[in-house]
Design a protein around this motif. Structure first.
Motif, mmCIF file in Angstrom:
data_model
loop_
_atom_site.group_PDB
_atom_site.id
_atom_site.type_symbol
_atom_site.label_atom_id
_atom_site.label_comp_id
_atom_site.label_asym_id
_atom_site.label_seq_id
_atom_site.Cartn_x
_atom_site.Cartn_y
_atom_site.Cartn_z
ATOM 1 N N GLY A 52 13.634 -3.955 -4.062
ATOM 2 C CA GLY A 52 13.395 -4.559 -5.361
ATOM 3 C C GLY A 52 12.360 -5.673 -5.379
ATOM 4 O O GLY A 52 12.217 -6.365 -6.381
ATOM 5 N N ASP A 53 11.640 -5.859 -4.288
ATOM 6 C CA ASP A 53 10.608 -6.899 -4.220
ATOM 7 C C ASP A 53 9.340 -6.291 -3.621
ATOM 8 O O ASP A 53 9.367 -5.191 -3.069
ATOM 9 C CB ASP A 53 11.093 -8.061 -3.348
ATOM 10 C CG ASP A 53 10.319 -9.343 -3.581
ATOM 11 O OD1 ASP A 53 9.464 -9.379 -4.491
ATOM 12 O OD2 ASP A 53 10.572 -10.321 -2.848
ATOM 13 N N ILE A 54 8.252 -7.020 -3.724
ATOM 14 C CA ILE A 54 6.987 -6.535 -3.167
ATOM 15 C C ILE A 54 7.047 -6.614 -1.652
ATOM 16 O O ILE A 54 7.262 -7.688 -1.083
ATOM 17 C CB ILE A 54 5.798 -7.352 -3.706
ATOM 18 C CG1 ILE A 54 5.668 -7.143 -5.212
ATOM 19 C CG2 ILE A 54 4.513 -6.959 -2.982
ATOM 20 C CD1 ILE A 54 4.641 -8.042 -5.874
ATOM 21 N N GLY A 55 6.871 -5.463 -1.011
ATOM 22 C CA GLY A 55 6.835 -5.417 0.451
ATOM 23 C C GLY A 55 5.457 -5.764 0.981
ATOM 24 O O GLY A 55 5.321 -6.504 1.954
ATOM 25 N N HIS A 56 4.439 -5.200 0.355
ATOM 26 C CA HIS A 56 3.066 -5.561 0.707
ATOM 27 C C HIS A 56 2.117 -5.102 -0.393
ATOM 28 O O HIS A 56 2.428 -4.211 -1.166
ATOM 29 C CB HIS A 56 2.640 -5.012 2.074
ATOM 30 C CG HIS A 56 2.494 -3.516 2.122
ATOM 31 N ND1 HIS A 56 3.530 -2.685 2.420
ATOM 32 C CD2 HIS A 56 1.427 -2.713 1.917
ATOM 33 C CE1 HIS A 56 3.116 -1.421 2.405
ATOM 34 N NE2 HIS A 56 1.843 -1.409 2.088
#
Length: 71
Positions: A52-56
């Protein structure tokens, strides 16, 4: 002033921190193996989502480098 001739290649950079870091990292790496880098154009921005978050962040870009004159 002489005319310049360029070749263009495509590279992809990535960073866990930011789009700007992805661009800077890709250009920094390319500058270690390609002489005469002169300009860049970001052609695509994308990323990877993890839990649910930006990994890269990932940027596709074209870089132009001057062709060297023959000796």
């Amino acid at each position: 002033m002489s005319d310049h001739n360029y070749s263009v290649t495509e590279i992809v950079g990535s960073s866990k921190d930011s789009i700007e870091d992805a661009i800077r990292g890709a250009i920094g790496r390319a500058s270690r193996t390609v002489r005469g880098l002169d300009w860049f154009e970001v052609t695509e921005i994308r990323g990877h989502i993890e839990d649910g978050d930006i990994g890269h962040f990932q940027v596709a870009m074209k870089i132009g480098f001057r062709l060297e004159e023959p000796a």
